[in-house]
Design an enzyme around this catalytic site. Structure first.
Site, PDB file in Angstrom:
ATOM      1  N   ASP A   1      -1.177   0.757  28.843  1.00 49.08           N
ATOM      2  CA  ASP A   1      -2.273   2.105  28.301  1.00 49.08           C
ATOM      3  C   ASP A   1      -3.338   2.140  26.959  1.00 49.08           C
ATOM      4  O   ASP A   1      -2.507   1.130  26.091  1.00 49.08           O
ATOM      5  CB  ASP A   1      -1.741   3.270  28.505  1.00 49.08           C
ATOM      6  N   ILE A   2      -4.287   2.514  27.021  1.00 48.59           N
ATOM      7  CA  ILE A   2      -5.399   1.950  26.081  1.00 48.59           C
ATOM      8  C   ILE A   2      -5.003   2.772  25.233  1.00 48.59           C
ATOM      9  O   ILE A   2      -5.102   2.555  24.357  1.00 48.59           O
ATOM     10  CB  ILE A   2      -6.699   2.496  27.178  1.00 48.59           C
TER      11      ILE A   2
ATOM     12  N   HIS B   1       0.091   7.163  38.979  1.00 46.28           N
ATOM     13  CA  HIS B   1       0.231   5.750  38.434  1.00 46.28           C
ATOM     14  C   HIS B   1       1.886   6.126  37.844  1.00 46.28           C
ATOM     15  O   HIS B   1       2.111   7.408  37.902  1.00 46.28           O
ATOM     16  CB  HIS B   1      -0.904   5.327  37.267  1.00 46.28           C
ATOM     17  N   LEU B   2       2.583   5.224  36.956  1.00 48.91           N
ATOM     18  CA  LEU B   2       3.792   5.811  37.108  1.00 48.91           C
ATOM     19  C   LEU B   2       3.875   5.319  34.864  1.00 48.91           C
ATOM     20  O   LEU B   2       3.247   4.197  34.840  1.00 48.91           O
ATOM     21  CB  LEU B   2       5.347   4.773  36.814  1.00 48.91           C
ATOM     22  N   HIS B   3       3.695   6.358  33.904  1.00 48.61           N
ATOM     23  CA  HIS B   3       3.616   6.269  32.719  1.00 48.61           C
ATOM     24  C   HIS B   3       5.400   5.128  33.128  1.00 48.61           C
ATOM     25  O   HIS B   3       6.151   6.252  32.978  1.00 48.61           O
ATOM     26  CB  HIS B   3       3.849   7.258  32.154  1.00 48.61           C
TER      27      HIS B   3
ATOM     28  N   GLY C   1      -1.662  17.898  33.425  1.00 51.99           N
ATOM     29  CA  GLY C   1      -1.403  16.320  32.501  1.00 51.99           C
ATOM     30  C   GLY C   1      -2.395  15.301  32.913  1.00 51.99           C
ATOM     31  O   GLY C   1      -2.525  14.277  32.358  1.00 51.99           O
ATOM     32  N   GLN C   2      -2.431  15.554  34.155  1.00 51.58           N
ATOM     33  CA  GLN C   2      -3.103  14.189  35.036  1.00 51.58           C
ATOM     34  C   GLN C   2      -5.137  14.522  34.970  1.00 51.58           C
ATOM     35  O   GLN C   2      -5.186  14.991  34.643  1.00 51.58           O
ATOM     36  CB  GLN C   2      -2.887  13.835  36.290  1.00 51.58           C
TER      37      GLN C   2
ATOM     38  N   ASN D   1       2.090  12.304  35.454  1.00 49.02           N
ATOM     39  CA  ASN D   1       2.004  13.824  35.617  1.00 49.02           C
ATOM     40  C   ASN D   1       1.258  14.146  36.975  1.00 49.02           C
ATOM     41  O   ASN D   1       0.424  12.772  38.192  1.00 49.02           O
ATOM     42  CB  ASN D   1       0.352  13.486  34.716  1.00 49.02           C
TER      43      ASN D   1
HETATM   44  P1  5GP Z   1      -3.085  10.346  33.073  1.00 53.03           P
HETATM   45  O1  5GP Z   1      -3.090  11.812  31.861  1.00 53.03           O
HETATM   46  O2  5GP Z   1      -3.208  10.220  34.403  1.00 53.03           O
HETATM   47  O3  5GP Z   1      -1.110  10.921  33.354  1.00 53.03           O
HETATM   48  O4  5GP Z   1      -2.481   9.552  32.462  1.00 53.03           O
HETATM   49  C1  5GP Z   1      -3.376   9.076  32.402  1.00 53.03           C
HETATM   50  C2  5GP Z   1      -3.403   7.648  31.204  1.00 53.03           C
HETATM   51  O5  5GP Z   1      -4.457   6.371  31.409  1.00 53.03           O
HETATM   52  C3  5GP Z   1      -3.608   7.790  29.676  1.00 53.03           C
HETATM   53  O6  5GP Z   1      -2.817   7.381  29.263  1.00 53.03           O
HETATM   54  C4  5GP Z   1      -5.188   7.047  28.960  1.00 53.03           C
HETATM   55  O7  5GP Z   1      -4.289   6.802  28.417  1.00 53.03           O
HETATM   56  C5  5GP Z   1      -4.931   6.177  30.150  1.00 53.03           C
HETATM   57  N1  5GP Z   1      -6.155   5.393  30.486  1.00 53.03           N
HETATM   58  C6  5GP Z   1      -7.110   6.065  31.172  1.00 53.03           C
HETATM   59  N2  5GP Z   1      -8.360   4.952  30.860  1.00 53.03           N
HETATM   60  C7  5GP Z   1      -8.169   3.361  30.461  1.00 53.03           C
HETATM   61  C8  5GP Z   1      -8.762   2.399  30.547  1.00 53.03           C
HETATM   62  O8  5GP Z   1      -9.632   2.370  30.491  1.00 53.03           O
HETATM   63  N3  5GP Z   1      -7.087   1.753  30.393  1.00 53.03           N
HETATM   64  C9  5GP Z   1      -6.001   1.704  30.340  1.00 53.03           C
HETATM   65  N4  5GP Z   1      -5.867   0.493  29.857  1.00 53.03           N
HETATM   66  N5  5GP Z   1      -5.268   3.110  29.976  1.00 53.03           N
HETATM   67  C10 5GP Z   1      -6.509   3.664  30.316  1.00 53.03           C
END
Ligand code: 5GP
Length: 111
Positions: free
Chosen positions: A29-30, A97-99, A90-91, A84
């Protein structure tokens, strides 16, 4: 609708990839929330968990298994998997995607 994750799958945007196979990839994750914070995503575009159909059951089971593989690869047997589903939960990226989070004490209940 395609998201930034489709560009990551296509290699158009760089990512720190830790796992790849014919059905999914996993990358860091970035904006990590823990020492290990990896996203496991299907190559197939599924916007969110709630849009899953019966046809996706095998694929989503595979994503869960890969979550365990990448956690172990990072040296952790204890980890948390978070999905999420929807903006209210929070998505922010609408590609399933799975964190996979590990490497620090994880409190319960989550926020
Ligand atoms: P969500 O909030 O949808 O459950 O999670 C999306 C995740 O994607 C966030 O934790 C965010 O930091 C990560 N993310 C968003 N854009 C990028 C990207 O360009 N590269 C990477 N590696 N992670 C990303």
């Amino acid at each position: 609708m395609s998201t930034i994750f489709s560009k990551i799958i296509a290699g158009e945007i760089p990512s720190d990839q830790v796992y790849s196979d014919d059905r999914c990839i996993a990358f860091r994750d970035i904006n990590p929330t823990a020492p290990v914070h990896i996203l496991v995503i299907p190559r197939q575009e599924i916007a969110q968990l709630g849009h899953m159909t019966e046809d996706h059951e095998g694929l989503v089971g595979h994503l869960m298994r890969v979550a365990g593989i990448v956690a172990r690869q990072e040296g952790y047997e204890d980890f948390r998997v978070i999905i999420n589903n929807g903006a209210g939960a929070g998505q922010t990226v609408f590609h399933l995607h799975l964190h996979v989070v590990a490497g620090r004490t994880l409190s319960w209940p989550p926020g």
